[in-house]
Each structure stands twice: as C-alpha cells, then as structure tokens.
Write a protein that holds these residues in place. Structure first.
Motif, PDB file in Angstrom:
ATOM      1  N   TRP A 207      -2.786 -22.095 -11.807  1.00  0.00           N
ATOM      2  CA  TRP A 207      -1.606 -21.792 -10.993  1.00  0.00           C
ATOM      3  C   TRP A 207      -1.802 -20.526 -10.161  1.00  0.00           C
ATOM      4  O   TRP A 207      -1.243 -20.401  -9.055  1.00  0.00           O
ATOM      5  CB  TRP A 207      -0.359 -21.686 -11.868  1.00  0.00           C
ATOM      6  CG  TRP A 207       0.112 -23.040 -12.288  1.00  0.00           C
ATOM      7  CD1 TRP A 207       0.098 -23.581 -13.534  1.00  0.00           C
ATOM      8  CD2 TRP A 207       0.642 -24.059 -11.427  1.00  0.00           C
ATOM      9  NE1 TRP A 207       0.587 -24.865 -13.531  1.00  0.00           N
ATOM     10  CE2 TRP A 207       0.930 -25.183 -12.247  1.00  0.00           C
ATOM     11  CE3 TRP A 207       0.914 -24.129 -10.065  1.00  0.00           C
ATOM     12  CZ2 TRP A 207       1.465 -26.362 -11.732  1.00  0.00           C
ATOM     13  CZ3 TRP A 207       1.450 -25.310  -9.547  1.00  0.00           C
ATOM     14  CH2 TRP A 207       1.725 -26.403 -10.379  1.00  0.00           C
ATOM     15  N   THR A 208      -2.622 -19.596 -10.654  1.00  0.00           N
ATOM     16  CA  THR A 208      -2.966 -18.427  -9.837  1.00  0.00           C
ATOM     17  C   THR A 208      -3.717 -18.874  -8.589  1.00  0.00           C
ATOM     18  O   THR A 208      -3.455 -18.389  -7.473  1.00  0.00           O
ATOM     19  CB  THR A 208      -3.821 -17.445 -10.648  1.00  0.00           C
ATOM     20  OG1 THR A 208      -3.084 -17.004 -11.796  1.00  0.00           O
ATOM     21  CG2 THR A 208      -4.213 -16.241  -9.809  1.00  0.00           C
ATOM     22  N   LYS A 209      -4.623 -19.824  -8.769  1.00  0.00           N
ATOM     23  CA  LYS A 209      -5.393 -20.337  -7.632  1.00  0.00           C
ATOM     24  C   LYS A 209      -4.497 -21.105  -6.665  1.00  0.00           C
ATOM     25  O   LYS A 209      -4.643 -20.984  -5.438  1.00  0.00           O
ATOM     26  CB  LYS A 209      -6.514 -21.242  -8.128  1.00  0.00           C
ATOM     27  CG  LYS A 209      -7.483 -21.677  -7.042  1.00  0.00           C
ATOM     28  CD  LYS A 209      -8.791 -22.166  -7.635  1.00  0.00           C
ATOM     29  CE  LYS A 209      -9.836 -22.373  -6.557  1.00  0.00           C
ATOM     30  NZ  LYS A 209     -11.175 -22.645  -7.114  1.00  0.00           N
ATOM     31  N   VAL A 210      -3.556 -21.896  -7.192  1.00  0.00           N
ATOM     32  CA  VAL A 210      -2.621 -22.625  -6.331  1.00  0.00           C
ATOM     33  C   VAL A 210      -1.818 -21.643  -5.476  1.00  0.00           C
ATOM     34  O   VAL A 210      -1.613 -21.862  -4.274  1.00  0.00           O
ATOM     35  CB  VAL A 210      -1.671 -23.512  -7.164  1.00  0.00           C
ATOM     36  CG1 VAL A 210      -0.628 -24.169  -6.266  1.00  0.00           C
ATOM     37  CG2 VAL A 210      -2.457 -24.587  -7.903  1.00  0.00           C
ATOM     38  N   ALA A 211      -1.362 -20.551  -6.089  1.00  0.00           N
ATOM     39  CA  ALA A 211      -0.599 -19.542  -5.350  1.00  0.00           C
ATOM     40  C   ALA A 211      -1.447 -18.931  -4.233  1.00  0.00           C
ATOM     41  O   ALA A 211      -0.957 -18.683  -3.126  1.00  0.00           O
ATOM     42  CB  ALA A 211      -0.102 -18.464  -6.307  1.00  0.00           C
ATOM     43  N   GLU A 212      -2.720 -18.691  -4.518  1.00  0.00           N
ATOM     44  CA  GLU A 212      -3.613 -18.119  -3.510  1.00  0.00           C
ATOM     45  C   GLU A 212      -3.817 -19.090  -2.346  1.00  0.00           C
ATOM     46  O   GLU A 212      -3.818 -18.672  -1.175  1.00  0.00           O
ATOM     47  CB  GLU A 212      -4.962 -17.773  -4.149  1.00  0.00           C
ATOM     48  CG  GLU A 212      -4.883 -16.619  -5.143  1.00  0.00           C
ATOM     49  CD  GLU A 212      -6.167 -16.454  -5.936  1.00  0.00           C
ATOM     50  OE1 GLU A 212      -7.069 -17.327  -5.806  1.00  0.00           O
ATOM     51  OE2 GLU A 212      -6.290 -15.467  -6.687  1.00  0.00           O
ATOM     52  N   ILE A 213      -3.994 -20.380  -2.644  1.00  0.00           N
ATOM     53  CA  ILE A 213      -4.176 -21.379  -1.585  1.00  0.00           C
ATOM     54  C   ILE A 213      -2.919 -21.468  -0.730  1.00  0.00           C
ATOM     55  O   ILE A 213      -2.985 -21.533   0.501  1.00  0.00           O
ATOM     56  CB  ILE A 213      -4.523 -22.756  -2.202  1.00  0.00           C
ATOM     57  CG1 ILE A 213      -5.881 -22.695  -2.916  1.00  0.00           C
ATOM     58  CG2 ILE A 213      -4.547 -23.834  -1.122  1.00  0.00           C
ATOM     59  CD1 ILE A 213      -6.207 -23.949  -3.713  1.00  0.00           C
TER      60      ILE A 213
ATOM     61  N   ASN B  20       6.719 -21.941  -5.777  1.00  0.00           N
ATOM     62  CA  ASN B  20       6.616 -22.916  -6.859  1.00  0.00           C
ATOM     63  C   ASN B  20       5.396 -22.667  -7.733  1.00  0.00           C
ATOM     64  O   ASN B  20       5.435 -22.856  -8.948  1.00  0.00           O
ATOM     65  CB  ASN B  20       6.583 -24.326  -6.281  1.00  0.00           C
ATOM     66  CG  ASN B  20       7.955 -24.840  -5.928  1.00  0.00           C
ATOM     67  OD1 ASN B  20       8.886 -24.755  -6.717  1.00  0.00           O
ATOM     68  ND2 ASN B  20       8.108 -25.362  -4.712  1.00  0.00           N
ATOM     69  N   ALA B  21       4.301 -22.246  -7.120  1.00  0.00           N
ATOM     70  CA  ALA B  21       3.105 -21.934  -7.894  1.00  0.00           C
ATOM     71  C   ALA B  21       3.367 -20.771  -8.847  1.00  0.00           C
ATOM     72  O   ALA B  21       2.980 -20.809 -10.026  1.00  0.00           O
ATOM     73  CB  ALA B  21       1.943 -21.613  -6.962  1.00  0.00           C
ATOM     74  N   HIS B  22       4.031 -19.721  -8.355  1.00  0.00           N
ATOM     75  CA  HIS B  22       4.347 -18.582  -9.215  1.00  0.00           C
ATOM     76  C   HIS B  22       5.324 -18.987 -10.331  1.00  0.00           C
ATOM     77  O   HIS B  22       5.229 -18.473 -11.454  1.00  0.00           O
ATOM     78  CB  HIS B  22       4.941 -17.439  -8.381  1.00  0.00           C
ATOM     79  CG  HIS B  22       3.903 -16.656  -7.631  1.00  0.00           C
ATOM     80  ND1 HIS B  22       3.010 -15.813  -8.261  1.00  0.00           N
ATOM     81  CD2 HIS B  22       3.622 -16.596  -6.305  1.00  0.00           C
ATOM     82  CE1 HIS B  22       2.221 -15.260  -7.356  1.00  0.00           C
ATOM     83  NE2 HIS B  22       2.571 -15.711  -6.162  1.00  0.00           N
ATOM     84  N   TYR B  23       6.244 -19.888 -10.025  1.00  0.00           N
ATOM     85  CA  TYR B  23       7.180 -20.345 -11.054  1.00  0.00           C
ATOM     86  C   TYR B  23       6.422 -21.035 -12.192  1.00  0.00           C
ATOM     87  O   TYR B  23       6.660 -20.768 -13.377  1.00  0.00           O
ATOM     88  CB  TYR B  23       8.206 -21.303 -10.440  1.00  0.00           C
ATOM     89  CG  TYR B  23       9.229 -21.784 -11.446  1.00  0.00           C
ATOM     90  CD1 TYR B  23      10.453 -21.146 -11.588  1.00  0.00           C
ATOM     91  CD2 TYR B  23       8.969 -22.870 -12.274  1.00  0.00           C
ATOM     92  CE1 TYR B  23      11.390 -21.567 -12.520  1.00  0.00           C
ATOM     93  CE2 TYR B  23       9.887 -23.309 -13.213  1.00  0.00           C
ATOM     94  CZ  TYR B  23      11.093 -22.650 -13.329  1.00  0.00           C
ATOM     95  OH  TYR B  23      12.005 -23.080 -14.267  1.00  0.00           O
ATOM     96  N   ASN B  24       5.506 -21.940 -11.840  1.00  0.00           N
ATOM     97  CA  ASN B  24       4.751 -22.634 -12.882  1.00  0.00           C
ATOM     98  C   ASN B  24       3.778 -21.704 -13.599  1.00  0.00           C
ATOM     99  O   ASN B  24       3.496 -21.886 -14.783  1.00  0.00           O
ATOM    100  CB  ASN B  24       4.018 -23.827 -12.266  1.00  0.00           C
ATOM    101  CG  ASN B  24       4.968 -24.976 -11.975  1.00  0.00           C
ATOM    102  OD1 ASN B  24       5.466 -25.635 -12.876  1.00  0.00           O
ATOM    103  ND2 ASN B  24       5.236 -25.210 -10.699  1.00  0.00           N
ATOM    104  N   LEU B  25       3.288 -20.685 -12.900  1.00  0.00           N
ATOM    105  CA  LEU B  25       2.492 -19.651 -13.553  1.00  0.00           C
ATOM    106  C   LEU B  25       3.348 -18.923 -14.591  1.00  0.00           C
ATOM    107  O   LEU B  25       2.887 -18.645 -15.716  1.00  0.00           O
ATOM    108  CB  LEU B  25       1.964 -18.667 -12.508  1.00  0.00           C
ATOM    109  CG  LEU B  25       1.222 -17.433 -13.030  1.00  0.00           C
ATOM    110  CD1 LEU B  25       0.005 -17.833 -13.860  1.00  0.00           C
ATOM    111  CD2 LEU B  25       0.808 -16.530 -11.869  1.00  0.00           C
ATOM    112  N   ALA B  26       4.598 -18.626 -14.242  1.00  0.00           N
ATOM    113  CA  ALA B  26       5.510 -17.979 -15.194  1.00  0.00           C
ATOM    114  C   ALA B  26       5.722 -18.857 -16.421  1.00  0.00           C
ATOM    115  O   ALA B  26       5.797 -18.354 -17.552  1.00  0.00           O
ATOM    116  CB  ALA B  26       6.847 -17.690 -14.515  1.00  0.00           C
TER     117      ALA B  26
END
Length: 353
Positions: A261-267, A279-285
C-alpha cells in the motif's frame, strides 16, 4: 479495508457468450478441434467421442465453455470449466450441482447418479416444446478447477441413454496444469497472449471481485504479472499493486500489505491522483492497525483524510467508524482527534469488489 468498486474489463458473473470456436491467442499451445478431437493444452484436457463434430452449445455456460459440439443421435455436448475458492473432489462438485438443481424449481425425472468414469448425474427434462430431453453431467475435478461434460439429447428414444453415457466418458484430464480459467477468459477478451502481464492483472482483479474472492489464484496471477512488470504502463502497475494490496489484506498478510500500500500511494502521487492516493493511505492505515503499529497507523489515516477531496473525506470518516480493520485505532484516545465522530462497532467493513 476501504470498500471500492474497481474498474475492470471483465467479471465472471457478467459473462454470457461462449467462445468455443475461437483460437487461443498463443501459438505455443494446441487449442482447438481437429479430426474429431478437441484438445486444449493450456487446460490439459482432451475430449473425443466417435462422430464428434463442432457445434454451437447451449449458451448457458458463457465463457466457461471450452468446447461445444454435436454427436450422432441428435445430441449436443459442452465441455466447461469451473473454479472455486476451495479444492473439492469430483463427487463434491457433483453433489453441489445436484443440490442446486433441487433448488431451481425445474421438474426432472428419472434422475440417477454414479461414479464411473467420473461422478455423474443423468435425468430427463421436458423442453419448452414439450419434448422429453435426456441430460447428463460428468465432473472431473483437479485442484480448484472442475471440468464438466454436459450432454443433452434433443428427444428421448431407446438409444438416448447410451448416447449420454458415451458422451460423459469422452473427457481426459491431465493430472496437473498451471491453467487459470479467468486468465483464459481475460486473454480472449483482451486478445492478448495468456502470459501477457496485462492479462494477469485483469484476471487477478476479477478473482478478487468474486463473491468469495479466490485469493490464491489472484496471488498466482499477480506474481506472474510482477515478473514482467517492466512491460506495464503506470495505470496497469497501479492496478497490479492495488489488487495485490487487497489480496494481502484478505489473506491476513499484513506485513507485506504495508509495503504494497505504500507503493500504491507512491504510484498514485506520481500520477497526481489525490483520490487514489487517499484510498491507498486508508488501506495502509488498515494494515498498520491490524499489526498494532498505532503511531504509523494514525499517520496513514491522517494522510488519507488530508489528501481526500471533500466528499471523499467525509465518506472515509463515516466508513472508518465501522471498519473492523481499524478497531485497534478506534480503541486509542487519539481516534477522536484524528477521525472524529463516535466510535463504531466492529461489524461491517469491506473488501475489494
């Protein structure tokens, strides 16, 4: 987990057209009908019965139909493939089909079952035109897959029972195969080779959208896509890692999910897409909360709410109150400051659709 609709090119539940006549988009495998025999090297199956010819099928099997043919004696036959989240025996597949038949409200007579050459069901059913039509199903399970032979004779006579049994015995299934049904479907729909990484991403996405996601097959497809990630454009890479993140959360692989999810947020950030980044940060949380890494979890949740457009931020806050993945964060005094509102229960939540 944040419940979101994914943008995909296929969904097994919506498939309605058989592609039995098409050649597979790869040249390395023999896939098709020739000289009275149907061979599909991808699935590792062969179907042959005396007098077999190509046909049009019944239409109900959709893209699960691998071959449709005709037999002497006015009979039609299909070979289908089904997949399930769990492995089942041939007998279990047969019993499941029989139970579904008992619920569908159709009148069937002369029903019989047996186990040679594989678990089978036969019965007679009246057509809309009033004809009695003998049917038969044989079930050949392999891992999570089951290959099914379905035959129907258009009108009952003294020879029809023998025709049905002969048709049910025509399939040979190899002991093992790396095949995946949804990869096959995606390959045909996208007109790309079976091993194309874009096909694998779309197939994995579809596996995760099943009512009961088939996580092992999704992960298998994603692993194949990652091996050729350099061939993907940014949008496909985003979908690859987003789907992988949902699969890891579903499989309770929380540590790997943090990195994904960290990578998804970066992309998403690189693409300047605040909604996707939120949404990426939410799922990372969610992943961090499940790992009880609360400090990092609150930072990820803060980022999700800060980056979200106004309407999305309100929706995230509302969903967070009930998301069971965030229960550990909600139990912390900092929750009111970060997410606000009353603490929700541990019911509900969601996953990738």
């Amino acid at each position: 987990m944040r419940k979101l609709a994914l943008s995909i090119l296929l969904s097994v539940a919506l498939l309605g057209v058989a592609f039995a006549e098409e050649e597979a988009p790869t040249k390395e495998l023999k896939r098709g009908f020739e000289d009275g025999t149907f061979v599909d090297d991808y699935f590792g199956i062969t179907y042959v019965v005396d007098g077999l010819k190509k046909g049009f099928g019944f239409g109900a099997g959709g893209d699960r139909v691998l071959f449709a043919g005709k037999l002497p004696g006015n009979a039609d036959v299909e070979v289908l493939c089904n997949e399930a989240a769990e492995e089942m025996t041939s007998a279990q597949w047969r019993d499941k089909a029989k139970a579904q038949m008992a619920k569908d409200g159709k009148t069937r007579s002369e029903m019989a079952t047996g186990d040679d050459p594989a678990p089978w069901i036969t019965f007679v059913q009246e057509s809309f035109a009033g004809f009695e039509r003998p049917h038969g199903y044989a079930f050949f399970a392999r891992g999570r897959q089951c290959f099914v032979v379905h035959v129907q004779v258009r009108e009952k006579d003294d020879a029809s029972a023998g025709i049905v049994q002969k048709a049910l015995a025509g399939l040979t299934v190899a002991p093992s195969s790396d095949s995946m049904l949804v990869v096959h479907i995606a390959s045909k729909r996208m007109q790309r080779p079976l091993d194309d990484p874009r096909v694998m991403v779309q197939a994995a996405n579809a596996y995760m959208q099943e009512p009961n996601p088939i996580v092992p097959l999704a992960m298998k497809a994603l692993k194949a896509a990652q091996a050729r990630e350099d061939e993907l454009e940014d949008g496909d890479r985003y979908m690859l890692y987003r789907t992988l993140g949902f699969a890891q959360l579903k499989a309770k692989a929380y540590e790997p999910a943090v990195g994904t999810w960290t990578k998804v947020a970066e992309i998403a950030a690189k693409a300047d897409n605040p909604s996707a980044e939120s949404n990426a940060h939410y799922n990372l949380a969610c992943a961090l909360s499940l790992l009880e890494r609360l400090d990092e979890g609150f930072e990820a949740l803060k980022a999700a709410l800060e980056k979200a457009p106004e309407a999305q931020g309100a929706e995230l806050k509302k969903h967070a109150q009930e998301d069971p993945d965030l229960a550990n964060l909600r139990a912390d005094p900092r929750w009111a400051e970060v997410a606000g509102g009353d603490e929700g229960g541990d019911e509900g939540g969601g996953e990738a659709e």
